[in-house]
Write a protein that holds these residues in place. Structure first.
Motif, PDB file in Angstrom:
ATOM      1  N   UNK A   1       0.889  -1.159  -0.095  1.00  0.00           N
ATOM      2  CA  UNK A   1      -0.005  -0.049   0.098  1.00  0.00           C
ATOM      3  C   UNK A   1       0.891   1.350  -0.156  1.00  0.00           C
ATOM      4  N   UNK A   2       0.569   2.214  -0.820  1.00  0.00           N
ATOM      5  CA  UNK A   2       1.483   3.400  -0.889  1.00  0.00           C
ATOM      6  C   UNK A   2       0.548   4.784  -0.687  1.00  0.00           C
ATOM      7  N   UNK A   3       1.313   5.805  -0.136  1.00  0.00           N
ATOM      8  CA  UNK A   3       0.824   6.980  -0.100  1.00  0.00           C
ATOM      9  C   UNK A   3       1.708   8.066  -0.439  1.00  0.00           C
ATOM     10  N   UNK A   4       1.099   9.070  -1.117  1.00  0.00           N
ATOM     11  CA  UNK A   4       2.262  10.166  -1.470  1.00  0.00           C
ATOM     12  C   UNK A   4       1.433  11.391  -1.946  1.00  0.00           C
ATOM     13  N   UNK A   5       2.193  12.448  -1.655  1.00  0.00           N
ATOM     14  CA  UNK A   5       1.740  13.805  -1.955  1.00  0.00           C
ATOM     15  C   UNK A   5       2.607  14.403  -2.998  1.00  0.00           C
ATOM     16  N   UNK A   6       2.143  14.596  -4.281  1.00  0.00           N
ATOM     17  CA  UNK A   6       2.841  15.081  -5.387  1.00  0.00           C
ATOM     18  C   UNK A   6       3.566  16.486  -5.001  1.00  0.00           C
ATOM     19  N   UNK A   7       4.720  16.684  -5.213  1.00  0.00           N
ATOM     20  CA  UNK A   7       5.234  18.066  -4.857  1.00  0.00           C
ATOM     21  C   UNK A   7       4.638  19.185  -5.871  1.00  0.00           C
ATOM     22  N   UNK A   8       4.273  18.845  -6.957  1.00  0.00           N
ATOM     23  CA  UNK A   8       3.650  19.752  -7.850  1.00  0.00           C
ATOM     24  C   UNK A   8       2.153  19.991  -7.767  1.00  0.00           C
ATOM     25  N   UNK A   9       1.553  19.279  -6.784  1.00  0.00           N
ATOM     26  CA  UNK A   9      -0.042  19.671  -6.525  1.00  0.00           C
ATOM     27  C   UNK A   9      -0.228  19.389  -5.159  1.00  0.00           C
ATOM     28  N   UNK A  10       0.598  20.576  -4.311  1.00  0.00           N
ATOM     29  CA  UNK A  10       0.730  20.068  -2.817  1.00  0.00           C
ATOM     30  C   UNK A  10      -1.106  20.047  -2.298  1.00  0.00           C
ATOM     31  N   UNK A  11      -1.122  19.416  -1.313  1.00  0.00           N
ATOM     32  CA  UNK A  11      -2.500  19.182  -0.773  1.00  0.00           C
ATOM     33  C   UNK A  11      -3.167  18.161  -1.462  1.00  0.00           C
ATOM     34  N   UNK A  12      -2.909  17.429  -2.340  1.00  0.00           N
ATOM     35  CA  UNK A  12      -3.237  16.367  -2.988  1.00  0.00           C
ATOM     36  C   UNK A  12      -2.653  15.048  -2.656  1.00  0.00           C
ATOM     37  N   UNK A  13      -3.266  14.099  -1.948  1.00  0.00           N
ATOM     38  CA  UNK A  13      -2.773  12.862  -1.340  1.00  0.00           C
ATOM     39  C   UNK A  13      -3.314  11.814  -2.337  1.00  0.00           C
ATOM     40  N   UNK A  14      -2.502  10.880  -2.714  1.00  0.00           N
ATOM     41  CA  UNK A  14      -2.864   9.837  -3.627  1.00  0.00           C
ATOM     42  C   UNK A  14      -2.561   8.459  -2.699  1.00  0.00           C
TER      43      UNK A  14
END
Length: 111
Positions: free
Chosen positions: A70-83
């Motif tokens: 299971x993975x979780x990340x926040x894209x640096x180019x779209x801060x505040x959006x967690x996948x």
């Protein structure tokens, strides 16, 4: 924390908690990278003795899909959006129950 809770709350033990975002930041200079990919990125690996046995009894070659990720990340180019996501297994046979389990975990984590 949400992905971890979704795993632990079901009675599974996390085998490994990887801080891949930290590793990429730490090694960026070593590999000549200049682009920040993630604000944060991590993954968890775990297995289920009951589910894994059933899956591998269905197809002994399904050992290749254990442990589950299971993975979780926040894209640096779209801060505040967690996948939140998971490494899915090929559909079919006993593997479908693993995909269902992982879907439940990430849906809980995304709430």
């Amino acid at each position: 924390q949400a992905g971890q809770d979704g795993i632990v709350n079901r009675g599974y033990t996390i085998d490994y908690h990887g801080l891949i975002g930290d590793m990429l930041k730490r090694t960026a200079g070593d590999v000549g990278a200049t682009k920040e990919l993630y604000k944060d990125a991590e993954f968890f690996t775990f297995c289920s003795a009951v589910v894994s046995r059933k899956v591998m009894e269905g197809d002994i070659g399904d050992i290749a899909y254990c442990p589950y990720v299971v993975f979780i990340y926040e894209d640096a180019s779209t801060e505040g959006t967690v996948t939140v996501g998971f490494r899915s297994l090929p559909a079919g046979g006993e593997r479908d129950q693993v995909n269902d389990l992982l879907t439940e975990i990430i849906e809980e984590a995304a709430e």
